[in-house]
Each structure stands twice: as C-alpha cells, then as structure tokens.
Scaffold this motif. Structure first.
Motif, PDB file in Angstrom:
ATOM      1  N   PRO A 137      43.860  81.046  -2.666  1.00  0.00           N
ATOM      2  CA  PRO A 137      42.842  79.993  -2.640  1.00  0.00           C
ATOM      3  C   PRO A 137      42.230  79.823  -1.256  1.00  0.00           C
ATOM      4  N   GLU A 138      40.925  79.650  -1.219  1.00  0.00           N
ATOM      5  CA  GLU A 138      40.252  79.433   0.065  1.00  0.00           C
ATOM      6  C   GLU A 138      40.816  78.221   0.791  1.00  0.00           C
ATOM      7  N   ALA A 139      41.175  77.175   0.047  1.00  0.00           N
ATOM      8  CA  ALA A 139      41.648  75.943   0.665  1.00  0.00           C
ATOM      9  C   ALA A 139      42.927  76.134   1.465  1.00  0.00           C
ATOM     10  N   LEU A 140      43.680  77.188   1.159  1.00  0.00           N
ATOM     11  CA  LEU A 140      44.940  77.454   1.850  1.00  0.00           C
ATOM     12  C   LEU A 140      44.868  78.747   2.653  1.00  0.00           C
ATOM     13  N   THR A 141      43.657  79.134   3.010  1.00  0.00           N
ATOM     14  CA  THR A 141      43.414  80.328   3.824  1.00  0.00           C
ATOM     15  C   THR A 141      42.652  79.887   5.067  1.00  0.00           C
ATOM     16  N   TYR A 142      43.105  80.304   6.245  1.00  0.00           N
ATOM     17  CA  TYR A 142      42.584  79.775   7.497  1.00  0.00           C
ATOM     18  C   TYR A 142      42.021  80.886   8.368  1.00  0.00           C
ATOM     19  N   LYS A 143      40.820  80.670   8.869  1.00  0.00           N
ATOM     20  CA  LYS A 143      40.219  81.628   9.787  1.00  0.00           C
ATOM     21  C   LYS A 143      40.925  81.547  11.125  1.00  0.00           C
ATOM     22  N   LEU A 144      41.290  82.709  11.662  1.00  0.00           N
ATOM     23  CA  LEU A 144      42.005  82.747  12.926  1.00  0.00           C
ATOM     24  C   LEU A 144      41.052  82.556  14.103  1.00  0.00           C
ATOM     25  N   PRO A 145      41.512  81.887  15.153  1.00  0.00           N
ATOM     26  CA  PRO A 145      40.709  81.821  16.386  1.00  0.00           C
ATOM     27  C   PRO A 145      40.452  83.229  16.926  1.00  0.00           C
ATOM     28  N   ASP A 146      39.380  83.386  17.657  1.00  0.00           N
ATOM     29  CA  ASP A 146      38.992  84.711  18.144  1.00  0.00           C
ATOM     30  C   ASP A 146      40.057  85.352  19.019  1.00  0.00           C
ATOM     31  N   ASN A 147      40.839  84.543  19.728  1.00  0.00           N
ATOM     32  CA  ASN A 147      41.828  85.107  20.654  1.00  0.00           C
ATOM     33  C   ASN A 147      43.212  85.283  20.021  1.00  0.00           C
ATOM     34  N   MET A 148      43.310  85.131  18.703  1.00  0.00           N
ATOM     35  CA  MET A 148      44.570  85.376  18.005  1.00  0.00           C
ATOM     36  C   MET A 148      44.440  86.624  17.150  1.00  0.00           C
ATOM     37  N   ASN A 149      45.431  87.530  17.250  1.00  0.00           N
ATOM     38  CA  ASN A 149      45.414  88.700  16.384  1.00  0.00           C
ATOM     39  C   ASN A 149      46.157  88.407  15.083  1.00  0.00           C
TER      40      ASN A 149
ATOM     41  N   MET B 231      46.929  72.645  13.463  1.00  0.00           N
ATOM     42  CA  MET B 231      47.448  72.278  14.780  1.00  0.00           C
ATOM     43  C   MET B 231      48.403  73.350  15.305  1.00  0.00           C
ATOM     44  N   THR B 232      49.136  74.008  14.416  1.00  0.00           N
ATOM     45  CA  THR B 232      50.022  75.081  14.842  1.00  0.00           C
ATOM     46  C   THR B 232      49.209  76.255  15.374  1.00  0.00           C
ATOM     47  N   MET B 233      48.129  76.602  14.683  1.00  0.00           N
ATOM     48  CA  MET B 233      47.254  77.673  15.152  1.00  0.00           C
ATOM     49  C   MET B 233      46.642  77.325  16.507  1.00  0.00           C
ATOM     50  N   GLU B 234      46.257  76.070  16.695  1.00  0.00           N
ATOM     51  CA  GLU B 234      45.663  75.654  17.968  1.00  0.00           C
ATOM     52  C   GLU B 234      46.675  75.776  19.094  1.00  0.00           C
ATOM     53  N   ALA B 235      47.941  75.423  18.815  1.00  0.00           N
ATOM     54  CA  ALA B 235      48.978  75.518  19.835  1.00  0.00           C
ATOM     55  C   ALA B 235      49.211  76.967  20.248  1.00  0.00           C
ATOM     56  N   ILE B 236      49.152  77.874  19.278  1.00  0.00           N
ATOM     57  CA  ILE B 236      49.334  79.292  19.582  1.00  0.00           C
ATOM     58  C   ILE B 236      48.125  79.836  20.350  1.00  0.00           C
ATOM     59  N   SER B 237      46.935  79.539  19.877  1.00  0.00           N
ATOM     60  CA  SER B 237      45.731  80.089  20.508  1.00  0.00           C
ATOM     61  C   SER B 237      45.537  79.553  21.927  1.00  0.00           C
ATOM     62  N   SER B 238      46.047  78.361  22.197  1.00  0.00           N
ATOM     63  CA  SER B 238      45.910  77.774  23.534  1.00  0.00           C
ATOM     64  C   SER B 238      46.946  78.305  24.511  1.00  0.00           C
ATOM     65  N   GLY B 239      47.928  79.063  24.000  1.00  0.00           N
ATOM     66  CA  GLY B 239      48.961  79.611  24.858  1.00  0.00           C
ATOM     67  C   GLY B 239      50.163  78.716  25.041  1.00  0.00           C
ATOM     68  N   ARG B 240      50.166  77.552  24.409  1.00  0.00           N
ATOM     69  CA  ARG B 240      51.303  76.634  24.555  1.00  0.00           C
ATOM     70  C   ARG B 240      52.472  77.020  23.664  1.00  0.00           C
ATOM     71  N   PHE B 241      52.236  77.856  22.688  1.00  0.00           N
ATOM     72  CA  PHE B 241      53.249  78.256  21.705  1.00  0.00           C
ATOM     73  C   PHE B 241      53.206  79.777  21.623  1.00  0.00           C
ATOM     74  N   ASP B 242      54.280  80.437  22.043  1.00  0.00           N
ATOM     75  CA  ASP B 242      54.304  81.893  22.163  1.00  0.00           C
ATOM     76  C   ASP B 242      55.075  82.511  21.004  1.00  0.00           C
ATOM     77  N   VAL B 243      54.364  83.015  20.013  1.00  0.00           N
ATOM     78  CA  VAL B 243      55.033  83.700  18.899  1.00  0.00           C
ATOM     79  C   VAL B 243      55.141  85.195  19.143  1.00  0.00           C
ATOM     80  N   LYS B 244      54.241  85.740  19.943  1.00  0.00           N
ATOM     81  CA  LYS B 244      54.203  87.190  20.150  1.00  0.00           C
ATOM     82  C   LYS B 244      55.469  87.696  20.830  1.00  0.00           C
ATOM     83  N   SER B 245      55.969  86.945  21.811  1.00  0.00           N
ATOM     84  CA  SER B 245      57.149  87.395  22.545  1.00  0.00           C
ATOM     85  C   SER B 245      58.397  87.442  21.670  1.00  0.00           C
TER      86      SER B 245
END
Length: 348
Positions: A132-144, A299-313
């Motif tokens: 469903p579109e309602a539960l699908t989120y466009k990623l910020p440009d700086n998130m892979n 808000m979780t995506m924003e925390a990751i894209s801002s660099g405050r939340f590091d999932v990649k490491s």
C-alpha cells in the motif's frame, strides 16, 4: 520482468523459485526490492518455523520484512509516489477499522497482515512486491536503500524509547547489545539521554555499543551486571531499564537495576516464565512491554538521514540473494560475529 521468491521449504532449508510479478492494486505500488535485513524473527523462522504455525499444510512460508527498493509501477489512485522513487516499506498492514487502529495504535491490530508471518507469510525476499502507498515511504536523497531497509529495526528502538519517555538526564541501562539493543541505544541518544550503560556477553557487540554512544559497557561474563551498573550510575539505580536480549536471565535482572519510581521496558521476546519479586519493586515501578512500532517511520528516517542515528555501521555482513541459504545458516552459526546481516537482492 522476471520474479523469484525465497521460500522456507522446511526449517533449515530455503529455496529460490520462480514467482509471478505481482500487479499493484489501485492504492498500491510495485517495488523492485534491493535490500532485505535479516531479523531475529527470520532466524527463528528459518531454524524452527514460524512463531505461529500455518494451519494450511500447503502454505508457502516467506521470510524477511525489513526491506527497501525502487518503485517500478503504481496503481491508478496512487498520488504521492511514482516510478523511480527509492522507498522503504512499513511491513505491517493493519485492518484500519478496529479500536486499536482507530486510536492510532495500529501496531496492536489483531488482524494486521505483517510480512513473513500470519496469516499470509508473504516474505520480502523476492525481486518484486506490492505494498500500500500509505505504508510506503520515499527515502531522503542522502539515504541509500540499504539504510532504508534498516529503518524497520530502528523504528523498534525508537518506539521503545518513546514509550519509555526517554529524556535528557535520565539514567538508562540496556540489557543486550544485539541489533535491537543497539537500535534502542541510538534512539535513547537521539532523545537526549547521555548516561547509558549497556550490558552483553559478546565483545563485538559491546565494542559497537561503545562506538554508538554508550557511556559505559558491562561484560556480563566477567562482571556482576547489577553491581557494576550500580557503581556506574549510583546507588539509586536506573530511571529506565530496557531488556532487549529476550532472555529470562536478563529479564530477572531488571528489578535489581531499576530505581524507585522507575520503569522496566521489556523489548525482547522473553520465552517461558520469569520470576518477579514484586516486593523489590513496590515503590511505584512500572513494567511495560512494547510491540513493534507505530507512527514513527518518518521521524526514524529523519534521524538516520540527519546523521544522528547510524544504521550503516551496524551492518557487518552483506550476502547476495543467491546466497540466501548461507546467509541464514551463518546467522545461526556466527551469532557472535554478526551484528546485522543484510541480503542484497539481484535478478537471477
């Protein structure tokens, strides 16, 4: 387009097989899946079968629910997304009608259709899937899309921290430094907490906890977790104790770690019975459980894209889709080495 899917044939055996390319309904998008995270529930399903066994002997069992990819087609009523958008998905589709959904607590919906579990067991380990579109989120440009796939477990940590009312100045103990424990650690940091002590029995996890912002770590093999945490935080104990290991042992430690008026947050899936000495926590201690997440993907995506939340490491192992059997086998045999494994999808 050709589609395949990885199916759990029997516990311990995965098979990749051909599958039809799904057609999106009017409110759905078709996503080419690019990354899928391997969750503890997936590992349990691989080893022992689903938590809730299917009543249908012929039911296909898919695994994987942490995923992200690129939109390739959209339904007629989709407005916000288009082909080419990089997205992730929130894997639980609630009914939208029950009292839990109508009060915003849709994670508690008893009819939720959650990927890789009851009732449909549709997994994300596939080249193409609809959602469903309602539960699908466009990623910020700086998130892979690898980071996008890890929004799901990060959201678990964020939900736990939000429900526990984490704030600056709170003293926190986290029992367990696996993926969810480390996500909870980072969520607490995002919400301003600094005095965070993390306990585990695996060196690699403890080192990662320190790297991701723990004030102190405790090796439960070498030290008494309760005594050492008391030395670090002071005699009153912790405002909040998170149990994320899913162990009766650590669940039993929580009552000796929490201060008067504090909170015990059970995040892990703790099997069996855990004796609780209620007399030791009869000074207005709250015991709470949490289930998945609700209303916090953005808000979780924003925390990751801002660099405050590091999932990649946290990603220690990346497998190709064709290696799906090995990915799950090693998730069992190399638990001490793998903090987070992901599967990179590819056309076969």
């Amino acid at each position: 387009m050709k589609n395949t899917e990885a199916i759990l044939v029997t516990p311990g055996t995965m098979r990749i097989q051909d599958a039809p390319v799904p057609v999106p309904k009017e409110d759905e998008v078709l996503v080419r899946v690019e990354y899928v995270g391997i969750c503890g529930s997936d590992i349990h399903g691989f080893e022992k079968g689903p938590f809730i066994p299917s009543g249908n002997p012929g039911q296909k069992i898919g695994l994987g629910h942490e995923c992200a990819g690129t939109v390739v087609d959209v339904g007629s009523k989709v407005k916000k997304l288009k082909a080419g958008d990089r997205v992730n998905i929130e894997p639980g589709v609630p009914c939208g009608k029950c009292r839990f959904c109508l009060t915003g607590r849709y994670n508690l919906c008893p009819e939720v259709d959650f990927l890789a579990t009851w009732p449909n067991y549709r997994g994300a380990l596939t080249n193409y899937m609809t959602h469903p579109e309602a539960l699908t989120y466009k990623l910020p440009d700086n998130m892979n899309t690898m980071e996008g796939a890890l929004v799901e477990p990060a959201a678990v940590g964020m939900h736990a921290a939000m429900e526990a009312d984490v704030k600056p100045g709170k003293k926190i103990v986290i029992l367990g430094a696996g993926c969810i424990g480390l996500m909870t650690l980072q969520a607490c940091r995002v919400m301003g907490a600094a005095e965070i002590v993390v306990s585990d029995v695996i060196d690699k996890r403890l080192n990662m906890a320190k790297r991701l912002g723990a004030m102190e770590v405790i090796d439960g093999r070498k030290e008494d977790t309760v005594a050492r945490a008391g030395e670090i935080l002071g005699g009153l104990g912790a405002d909040i104790v998170f149990e994320t290991a899913g162990s009766p042992v650590t669940a039993g430690q929580t009552t000796n770690l929490v201060m008067r008026g504090g909170r015990i947050m059970i995040v892990g899936t703790v099997p069996g019975d855990t004796p609780i000495n209620f007399l030791s926590i009869n000074r207005e201690v709250k015991i709470q459980t949490v289930f998945r997440y609700a209303n916090n993907y953005p808000m979780t995506m924003e925390a990751i894209s801002s660099g405050r939340f590091d999932v990649k490491s946290m990603v220690t192992d990346i497998y190709n889709y064709r290696e799906v059997q090995r990915a799950f086998e090693e998730s069992l045999s190399r638990k001490a080495d793998i903090i987070k494994g992901v599967i990179k999808m590819e056309d076969l």
